[in-house]
Design a protein around this motif. Structure first.
Motif, mmCIF file in Angstrom:
data_model
loop_
_atom_site.group_PDB
_atom_site.id
_atom_site.type_symbol
_atom_site.label_atom_id
_atom_site.label_comp_id
_atom_site.label_asym_id
_atom_site.label_seq_id
_atom_site.Cartn_x
_atom_site.Cartn_y
_atom_site.Cartn_z
ATOM 1 N N LEU B 247 0.821 -1.218 0.000
ATOM 2 C CA LEU B 247 0.000 0.000 0.000
ATOM 3 C C LEU B 247 0.857 1.272 0.000
ATOM 4 O O LEU B 247 0.559 2.234 -0.701
ATOM 5 C CB LEU B 247 -0.931 -0.042 1.222
ATOM 6 C CG LEU B 247 -2.021 1.009 1.377
ATOM 7 C CD1 LEU B 247 -2.906 1.077 0.153
ATOM 8 C CD2 LEU B 247 -2.866 0.699 2.618
ATOM 9 N N GLY B 248 1.932 1.252 0.766
ATOM 10 C CA GLY B 248 2.775 2.437 0.904
ATOM 11 C C GLY B 248 3.488 2.861 -0.377
ATOM 12 O O GLY B 248 3.738 4.040 -0.591
ATOM 13 N N ASN B 249 3.832 1.905 -1.242
ATOM 14 C CA ASN B 249 4.603 2.264 -2.441
ATOM 15 C C ASN B 249 3.857 2.047 -3.752
ATOM 16 O O ASN B 249 4.446 2.178 -4.803
ATOM 17 C CB ASN B 249 5.903 1.444 -2.556
ATOM 18 C CG ASN B 249 6.541 1.162 -1.230
ATOM 19 O OD1 ASN B 249 6.710 2.080 -0.456
ATOM 20 N ND2 ASN B 249 6.882 -0.079 -0.974
ATOM 21 N N ALA B 250 2.583 1.657 -3.702
ATOM 22 C CA ALA B 250 1.884 1.307 -4.939
ATOM 23 C C ALA B 250 1.708 2.526 -5.845
ATOM 24 O O ALA B 250 1.550 3.649 -5.367
ATOM 25 C CB ALA B 250 0.532 0.695 -4.621
ATOM 26 N N ARG B 251 1.729 2.284 -7.148
ATOM 27 C CA ARG B 251 1.553 3.354 -8.127
ATOM 28 C C ARG B 251 0.073 3.729 -8.222
ATOM 29 O O ARG B 251 -0.284 4.869 -8.490
ATOM 30 C CB ARG B 251 2.057 2.866 -9.486
ATOM 31 C CG ARG B 251 2.573 3.934 -10.418
ATOM 32 C CD ARG B 251 3.061 3.299 -11.715
ATOM 33 N NE ARG B 251 1.957 2.751 -12.487
ATOM 34 C CZ ARG B 251 1.243 3.452 -13.362
ATOM 35 N NH1 ARG B 251 1.511 4.720 -13.580
ATOM 36 N NH2 ARG B 251 0.253 2.894 -14.022
ATOM 37 N N VAL B 252 -0.771 2.740 -8.022
ATOM 38 C CA VAL B 252 -2.215 2.966 -8.056
ATOM 39 C C VAL B 252 -2.829 2.375 -6.785
ATOM 40 O O VAL B 252 -2.451 1.289 -6.353
ATOM 41 C CB VAL B 252 -2.854 2.290 -9.301
ATOM 42 C CG1 VAL B 252 -4.353 2.556 -9.356
ATOM 43 C CG2 VAL B 252 -2.168 2.751 -10.585
ATOM 44 N N VAL B 253 -3.739 3.125 -6.180
ATOM 45 C CA VAL B 253 -4.437 2.631 -4.992
ATOM 46 C C VAL B 253 -5.942 2.758 -5.215
ATOM 47 O O VAL B 253 -6.417 3.823 -5.628
ATOM 48 C CB VAL B 253 -4.029 3.425 -3.730
ATOM 49 C CG1 VAL B 253 -4.891 3.023 -2.522
ATOM 50 C CG2 VAL B 253 -2.557 3.211 -3.397
ATOM 51 N N VAL B 305 -0.471 7.565 1.923
ATOM 52 C CA VAL B 305 -0.093 7.140 0.583
ATOM 53 C C VAL B 305 -0.058 8.357 -0.339
ATOM 54 O O VAL B 305 -0.703 9.374 -0.079
ATOM 55 C CB VAL B 305 -1.075 6.085 0.018
ATOM 56 C CG1 VAL B 305 -1.106 4.847 0.900
ATOM 57 C CG2 VAL B 305 -2.482 6.649 -0.147
ATOM 58 N N ALA B 306 0.720 8.254 -1.399
ATOM 59 C CA ALA B 306 0.759 9.325 -2.399
ATOM 60 C C ALA B 306 0.994 8.695 -3.764
ATOM 61 O O ALA B 306 2.024 8.932 -4.394
ATOM 62 C CB ALA B 306 1.855 10.332 -2.054
ATOM 63 N N PRO B 307 0.067 7.867 -4.226
ATOM 64 C CA PRO B 307 0.274 7.181 -5.504
ATOM 65 C C PRO B 307 0.020 8.124 -6.688
ATOM 66 O O PRO B 307 -0.427 9.253 -6.497
ATOM 67 C CB PRO B 307 -0.782 6.074 -5.472
ATOM 68 C CG PRO B 307 -1.889 6.652 -4.655
ATOM 69 C CD PRO B 307 -1.233 7.541 -3.628
ATOM 70 N N GLU B 308 0.301 7.609 -7.865
ATOM 71 C CA GLU B 308 0.000 8.414 -9.057
ATOM 72 C C GLU B 308 -1.509 8.516 -9.260
ATOM 73 O O GLU B 308 -2.018 9.540 -9.692
ATOM 74 C CB GLU B 308 0.661 7.779 -10.285
ATOM 75 C CG GLU B 308 2.162 8.012 -10.296
ATOM 76 C CD GLU B 308 2.826 7.352 -11.478
ATOM 77 O OE1 GLU B 308 2.237 7.338 -12.567
ATOM 78 O OE2 GLU B 308 3.940 6.830 -11.290
ATOM 79 N N LEU B 309 -2.200 7.428 -8.964
ATOM 80 C CA LEU B 309 -3.651 7.432 -9.116
ATOM 81 C C LEU B 309 -4.309 6.859 -7.872
ATOM 82 O O LEU B 309 -3.965 5.765 -7.425
ATOM 83 C CB LEU B 309 -4.054 6.600 -10.349
ATOM 84 C CG LEU B 309 -5.549 6.384 -10.585
ATOM 85 C CD1 LEU B 309 -6.274 7.708 -10.807
ATOM 86 C CD2 LEU B 309 -5.785 5.446 -11.764
ATOM 87 N N TYR B 310 -5.228 7.611 -7.308
ATOM 88 C CA TYR B 310 -5.974 7.175 -6.130
ATOM 89 C C TYR B 310 -7.450 7.169 -6.478
ATOM 90 O O TYR B 310 -8.009 8.197 -6.855
ATOM 91 C CB TYR B 310 -5.704 8.140 -4.973
ATOM 92 C CG TYR B 310 -6.260 7.687 -3.641
ATOM 93 C CD1 TYR B 310 -5.510 6.881 -2.792
ATOM 94 C CD2 TYR B 310 -7.540 8.055 -3.231
ATOM 95 C CE1 TYR B 310 -6.002 6.459 -1.579
ATOM 96 C CE2 TYR B 310 -8.046 7.634 -2.015
ATOM 97 C CZ TYR B 310 -7.276 6.837 -1.187
ATOM 98 O OH TYR B 310 -7.771 6.418 0.023
#
Lengths: 281, 369
Positions: B247-253, B305-310
């Motif tokens: 969850l912490g490093n995912a590109r999309v959440v 988290v700070a993914p590219e897409l949430y």
């Protein structure tokens, strides 16, 4: 009135004799100390002061920090289970902290201590030192705190006081089981990968996570009763604690605003936008 | 007089930064002693490892240390035992150009992350190395250990740093991220902080290699006394096995809230996550209702988290939830309630029933590469 006088006298004698109580107060006579903080209510949308010196707190609804409510609830349940004899609530801060302590007393704490540190915010290290000094006077078998205050979001005080006392710590607790005979606490902790279980020798420090319990509401009769309970007032100086401001707040600013978004009308439009506008898919 | 003599002895001891450390051959090169030690910035990073590699979140702490430390003298401290520790140490030695030394504390008592032992270890290593900064990640390990270590060193630590402006000037969020506080550390001891890993990401840090590996030294633990009798014992860790990215490093959440109504319906969200190669998150309401385990919670008190897409499904957007995802690059919200606060932070909003939207998305989204 007479009762209050008696209790104060008992406290004074406790303060003088110190560890005489260690033996007498172990086991079922255990005392639990709970630290509670007065913070801006969790539902309030905060405003940053125009001069960037901080967040507006005058004429704003203040309440007990939600994690502190959970800590207090856990202490009350421990007392109700017969494992502890007394619950003492402590708050460090300005005069208005007395309101927070009254809430704690109305929820069921037996008595309270207000450490009047004036209006300026007190850093967690100083709070930890104050609590350490009080622990040495009160000799609790367990110290329960919230895992973090929702204003400074530090998540430090419990760990720091455990370090100063060199007591074991069970942070982010979602379940606490006390074994009176063996003098141990089994603590389930919410960690990144799941749930971790530790066994701690008492005395110990526990900090609470959200899922530890559901705090009770203070009923009107208990609110009335709380008015006659004792709130002892001390100052950091009386506890021989020097407040150490080794962190200076330079400024408090608003976070950057996000640019306004758009409302799309269909899944197709959403996918189209994500592909071609945001270029994310 | 006696006090002065003692102080002098302390200073002398502290001036020989690595005296108690025995460098292991063949890497015997110890850092050169600089002219003005007092101005020398030397940073200690407390790192975690897993499966023979330094954890991604700890690599963020090393990246933050590199921001503080222009002199490229970052020391990485790893603890544990056996082969896993040795492999992680060689990873640490080559993972970042700023790493100048890897310290390895090899002891069975350090295999589990007990705060009591680890805080004493930090205290122990600090007294030998006299570092100017001690940095770790603001995760459940760092938040548990660092404040305790700071209290032992009589220092006010800084939690969850998102920006390092100067070696002693930091920015951190307060009030659930609704204000940014700039603080200056003015104390005498080491400057101690936990950093928000999403603010110090390094592109391809894990694969980056250095031509010269940093030397690896053993911490001499013969005089390490973590308290003669251990006061805490590690019993177990129950973790959820998941094929999803962390969850912490995912590109999309993709995140579900109360609107998902049941644990069963979360499976639908998982299907969508699979299609997107995304991690699954949840709101407090969804966790409290028992739909998903607590370690999926995103927010002020859960994961940041700070993914590219949430993508938020059935999430109202309470202050406490926004605190955990407001730095995402693109935020998409799907909610039946057009007045839900989540739409105020969303880049793309869709007012619709998520039980219709999710299957449609699964059908129409392109497969992940």
């Amino acid at each position: 009135m007479q009762k209050r006088g008696r209790e104060e006298e008992r406290e004074r004698s406790e303060a003088k004799t110190g560890h005489r109580l260690v033996g007498a107060r172990s086991g079922s006579e255990m005392k639990v100390m709970v630290a509670v903080k007065r913070v801006v209510d969790y539902a309030v949308k905060i405003r940053v002061k125009p001069d960037k010196s901080g967040v507006e707190t005058s004429n704003v609804k203040m309440s007990m920090n939600p994690f502190c409510e959970i800590a207090l609830e856990e202490a009350l349940r421990i007392r109700e289970a017969g494992t502890a004899a007394e619950v003492v609530a402590v708050s460090v801060g300005p005069a208005q902290c007395v309101d927070t302590l009254r809430t704690a007393l109305a929820m069921g704490a037996d008595r309270a201590i207000h450490v009047d540190a004036g209006a300026a915010p007190v850093l967690p290290l100083s709070v930890a030192k104050i609590l350490k000094a009080l622990v040495q006077v009160e000799q609790p078998g367990l110290l329960i705190l919230g895992k973090q205050a929702i204003d400074d979001d530090c998540n430090q005080t419990g760990q720091m006081i455990a370090g100063l006392l060199r007591w074991p710590q069970g942070t982010f607790a979602s379940k606490v089981v006390l074994d009176k005979e063996k003098q141990v606490a089994t603590v389930e902790r919410e960690v990144d990968g799941g749930i971790e279980t530790l066994s701690l020798d008492l005395p110990a420090v526990i900090t609470t996570d959200l899922r530890l319990n559901q705090p009770r509401y203070a009923t009107l009769p208990n609110i009335m009763k709380a008015k006659s309970k004792v709130i002892k007032k001390v100052t950091p100086a009386e506890l021989n604690v020097e407040l150490k401001p080794d962190l200076e707040v330079v400024q408090v600013a608003e976070p950057p605003k996000r640019k306004a978004g758009v409302i799309v009308s269909s899944v197709d439009e959403l996918i189209h936008k994500l592909k071609n506008e945001a270029r994310i898919l | 007089m006696a006090a002065v003599a003692m102080l002098k002895r302390c200073l002398l001891r502290n001036r020989r930064p690595f005296s108690a450390l025995s460098p292991s051959p063949p890497s015997s090169a110890s850092p050169p002693i600089r002219g003005s030690l007092s101005r020398f910035v030397s940073t200690l990073v407390l790192a975690e490892h897993e499966g023979g590699l330094v954890k991604q979140s700890s690599l963020s702490a090393i990246a933050a240390a590199a921001v503080v430390n222009k002199e490229k003298s970052v020391t990485v401290l790893l603890g544990g035992s056996g082969l896993a520790l040795r492999k992680a140490a060689s990873h640490a030695a080559s993972c970042h150009p700023s790493v100048s030394q890897v310290l390895v504390a090899d002891a069975d008592i350090l295999v589990h992350p007990l705060a009591e032992t680890w805080a004493e270890l930090v205290n122990f290593v600090q007294h030998q190395g006299n570092y100017s900064h001690i940095i770790t990640t603001s995760n459940s390990f760092g938040k548990n250990v660092l404040p305790r270590a700071a209290a032992l060193l009589d220092v006010s630590p800084v939690t969850d740093v998102v920006e390092i402006a100067e070696p002693h000037l930091f920015i951190r969020p307060i009030y659930a991220g609704n204000a940014l506080c700039t603080v200056r550390y003015a104390g005498k001891g080491p400057c101690m902080m936990t950093i928000r890993s999403t603010s110090f990401t390094l592109p391809s840090c894990s694969t980056e290699t250095k031509s010269v590996e940093a030397p690896i030294s053993q911490v001499d633990l013969s005089t390490f006394d973590e308290g003669s009798v251990p006061k805490s014992r590690w019993l177990k860790l129950v973790s959820q096995e998941s094929e999803r990215p962390d969850l912490g490093n995912a590109r999309v959440v993709v995140t579900g809230g109360r609107g998902l109504k049941s644990a069963e319906n979360f499976k639908l969200l998982e299907k969508l996550a699979e299609k997107l190669g995304a991690a699954v998150g949840a709101t407090r309401a969804a966790v409290d209702a028992g739909f998903v385990p607590n370690d999926l919670q995103v927010g002020q008190t859960g994961k940041i988290v700070a993914p590219e897409l949430y993508m938020a499904f059935g999430v109202s957007g309470a202050i406490q939830h926004l605190a955990g995802m407001r730095d995402s690059k693109v935020i998409v919200a799907i909610n039946k309630d057009a007045d839900a606060p989540i739409f105020q932070v969303a880049d793309y909003g869709l007012v619709a029933d998520l039980f219709e939207v999710i299957p449609e998305l699964i059908e129409k989204l392109p497969d992940k590469k």
